[in-house]
Design a protein around this motif. Structure first.
Motif, short mmCIF file in Angstrom:
data_model
loop_
_atom_site.label_atom_id
_atom_site.label_comp_id
_atom_site.label_asym_id
_atom_site.label_seq_id
_atom_site.Cartn_x
_atom_site.Cartn_y
_atom_site.Cartn_z
N VAL A 229 6.82 7.23 -6.63
CA VAL A 229 6.64 8.38 -5.75
C VAL A 229 5.56 9.29 -6.32
N HIS A 230 4.64 9.71 -5.45
CA HIS A 230 3.65 10.72 -5.81
C HIS A 230 3.95 11.95 -4.96
N LEU A 231 4.38 13.03 -5.59
CA LEU A 231 4.74 14.26 -4.90
C LEU A 231 3.73 15.36 -5.24
N GLY B 151 -2.89 26.26 -8.62
CA GLY B 151 -3.23 25.40 -7.50
C GLY B 151 -2.00 24.71 -6.95
N THR B 152 -2.12 23.45 -6.61
CA THR B 152 -1.00 22.67 -6.08
C THR B 152 -0.62 21.60 -7.09
N PRO B 153 0.51 21.76 -7.78
CA PRO B 153 0.91 20.77 -8.78
C PRO B 153 1.27 19.43 -8.13
N ALA B 154 1.31 18.40 -8.94
CA ALA B 154 1.70 17.07 -8.47
C ALA B 154 2.43 16.35 -9.59
N MET C 155 0.84 -1.19 0.00
CA MET C 155 0.00 0.00 0.00
C MET C 155 0.88 1.25 0.00
N ILE C 156 0.44 2.28 -0.64
CA ILE C 156 1.23 3.50 -0.72
C ILE C 156 1.31 4.15 0.68
N ARG C 157 2.51 4.63 1.04
CA ARG C 157 2.75 5.22 2.36
C ARG C 157 3.00 6.72 2.22
N THR C 158 2.51 7.49 3.17
CA THR C 158 2.85 8.91 3.23
C THR C 158 4.11 9.05 4.06
N VAL C 159 5.18 9.54 3.45
CA VAL C 159 6.47 9.63 4.14
C VAL C 159 6.81 11.07 4.52
N PHE C 160 6.08 12.04 3.97
CA PHE C 160 6.26 13.43 4.39
C PHE C 160 4.95 14.17 4.15
N ARG C 161 4.53 14.98 5.15
CA ARG C 161 3.33 15.79 4.99
C ARG C 161 3.53 17.10 5.73
N SER C 162 3.60 18.17 4.97
CA SER C 162 3.88 19.47 5.57
C SER C 162 2.74 19.97 6.42
N ASP C 163 1.51 19.51 6.16
CA ASP C 163 0.37 19.98 6.93
C ASP C 163 0.47 19.57 8.41
N ASP C 164 1.35 18.60 8.71
CA ASP C 164 1.54 18.19 10.10
C ASP C 164 2.51 19.12 10.84
N LEU C 165 3.06 20.12 10.13
CA LEU C 165 4.10 20.98 10.70
C LEU C 165 3.64 22.43 10.74
N PRO C 166 4.24 23.24 11.62
CA PRO C 166 3.95 24.68 11.61
C PRO C 166 4.37 25.29 10.29
N PRO C 167 3.62 26.26 9.75
CA PRO C 167 3.94 26.84 8.43
C PRO C 167 5.39 27.31 8.31
N GLY C 168 5.94 27.88 9.37
CA GLY C 168 7.30 28.41 9.28
C GLY C 168 8.37 27.35 9.18
N GLU C 169 8.04 26.09 9.45
CA GLU C 169 9.04 25.00 9.42
C GLU C 169 8.91 24.13 8.18
N ARG C 170 7.86 24.31 7.40
CA ARG C 170 7.55 23.34 6.35
C ARG C 170 8.64 23.22 5.29
N LEU C 171 9.13 24.33 4.77
CA LEU C 171 10.14 24.28 3.72
C LEU C 171 11.44 23.68 4.25
N ARG D 184 4.34 30.03 2.34
CA ARG D 184 3.13 29.29 1.98
C ARG D 184 3.43 27.91 1.39
N PHE D 185 4.66 27.48 1.54
CA PHE D 185 5.05 26.20 0.92
C PHE D 185 4.33 25.03 1.58
N ARG D 186 3.89 24.09 0.72
CA ARG D 186 3.27 22.85 1.20
C ARG D 186 3.76 21.70 0.34
N ALA D 187 3.87 20.53 0.94
CA ALA D 187 4.31 19.35 0.18
C ALA D 187 3.84 18.08 0.88
N THR D 188 3.47 17.10 0.06
CA THR D 188 3.13 15.76 0.56
C THR D 188 3.81 14.75 -0.36
N VAL D 189 4.50 13.80 0.26
CA VAL D 189 5.21 12.76 -0.50
C VAL D 189 4.64 11.41 -0.10
#
Length: 354
Positions: free
Chosen positions: A56-58, A123-126, A1-17, A40-45
């Motif tokens: 990988v789905h980024l 929007g948010t590219p992938a 099953m595909i796993r989420t290995v990074f999700r910026s939404d779990d972090l404070p905005p100032g730390e995401r990048l 405003r950076f966001r990322a999910t891997v």
């Protein structure tokens, strides 16, 4: 099953990048990232592991991801990868070429060469990326420098089969069983090899046509000093082809088989002996490589042009004194060398005669 290995939404905005930069820096092939709007950076891997193949789905804000010579010297798993937009657009630069990608069009990347990927769009590219060890691909498609940084069609033909497959496996909600993963891994490798071989063949045919127009095809008038290195390189690149023989080598260089044998007298060997020796050595290296421990012995043999497993086993035993399965077992008990490559075992030289 595909796993989420990074999700910026779990972090404070100032730390995401910064945390995403740390994530990329800690991968097997470290990369760097920059963006025009860090606040405003966001990322999910998400990663789907299919044995030696990873998909990988980024999803991320518009950004530039790149890899430098310095990062390559630090760590290089020698990966071959294809990537294409899932949403938005990509611009991939490598080997002094640049490909603008939209829709399902894809590009090939080599982890051993510097590259730059611009992720953009509303929007948010992938993007979707499939990565495989270069050593697992058949020898004829490993040398892909001429395909790097080029836009390859992924909306029709073989390219569409590859991009649709990668899109589907990352979207599947249900987990895959162990046997599913094994089969999907084989499908992914076969599709990747087939697509690359298709484009390599097309490119090679175009180059040959241009050479013929210039009167520059395989020059039989060249002397042995010029011709022999080209022939030896040709053999090394086509070891996986079970049809490789003195006849096919001679035909590819527009010379007679008799003249080919005369050339190899200068090397104190024969064409057949060189092909056999190189194939056995490549197979030996694969059997000692811990990254390939799950690849069956008969697949290792087939990868290097041995059409019959029994013939491969006999030749391997004659060359190295043990059957291939026993050699692999012994290799598994020897620690890898400090470079991170396959274990170093004492190996007698492969006899040229017989």
């Amino acid at each position: 099953m595909i796993r989420t290995v990074f999700r910026s939404d779990d972090l404070p905005p100032g730390e995401r990048l910064a945390r995403f930069e740390d994530f990329l820096d800690g991968t097997s092939h470290p990369m760097r990232v920059t963006t025009a709007d860090p606040a405003r950076f966001r990322a999910t891997v998400r990663v789907l592991d299919l044995g030696p193949v990873s998909v990988v789905h980024l999803t991320c804000s518009p950004a530039v991801v790149w890899r430098t010579e310095r990062l390559i010297r630090r760590a290089d798993p020698e990966l071959c990868s294809v990537l294409f937009p899932h949403r938005g657009a990509l611009r991939v630069a490598q080997a002094h070429r640049e490909a603008a990608l939209t829709g399902r069009d894809f590009a090939l990347c080599d982890s051993s060469r510097p590259f730059r990927v611009l992720v953009s769009g509303p929007g948010t590219p992938a993007l979707i990326q499939a990565r495989a060890p270069r050593a697992l691909l058949p020898a004829p498609v490993r040398r892909t420098d001429h395909l790097l940084g080029r836009r390859l069609p992924g909306r029709e033909g073989l390219g569409a089969l590859l991009t649709q497959f990668l899109t589907d496996v990352t979207a599947a909600p249900a987990p895959y069983s162990g046997s599913d993963v094994s089969r999907l891994s084989s499908v992914a490798l076969d599709l990747l090899a087939t697509v690359l071989a298709h484009h390599a063949d097309d490119d090679g045919a175009a180059r040959d046509g241009a050479a013929r127009a210039r009167g520059g095809v395989a020059r039989a008038q060249d002397g042995p000093r010029e011709l022999l290195p080209r022939i030896e390189a040709f053999i090394a690149e086509h070891l996986a082809d079970p049809e490789l023989s003195p006849g096919t080598v001679a035909a590819a260089h527009h010379i007679s088989v008799r003249y080919l044998h005369r050339l190899f007298q200068l090397r104190d060997t024969t064409v057949t002996e060189l092909i056999r020796r190189l194939r056995l050595e490549r197979a030996r290296r694969d059997l000692a490589d811990p990254r390939l421990r799950d690849l069956p012995v008969h697949r290792v043999a087939a990868r290097w042009g041995f059409a019959e497993h029994s013939a491969f086993t006999r030749a391997f035993r004659t060359a190295y004194g043990v059957p291939p399965r026993d050699y692999r077992r012994r290799a598994g008990r020897v620690p890898a060398d400090s470079s991170g490559g396959p274990p170093c075992l004492p190996v007698p030289p492969v006899p040229l005669g017989g």
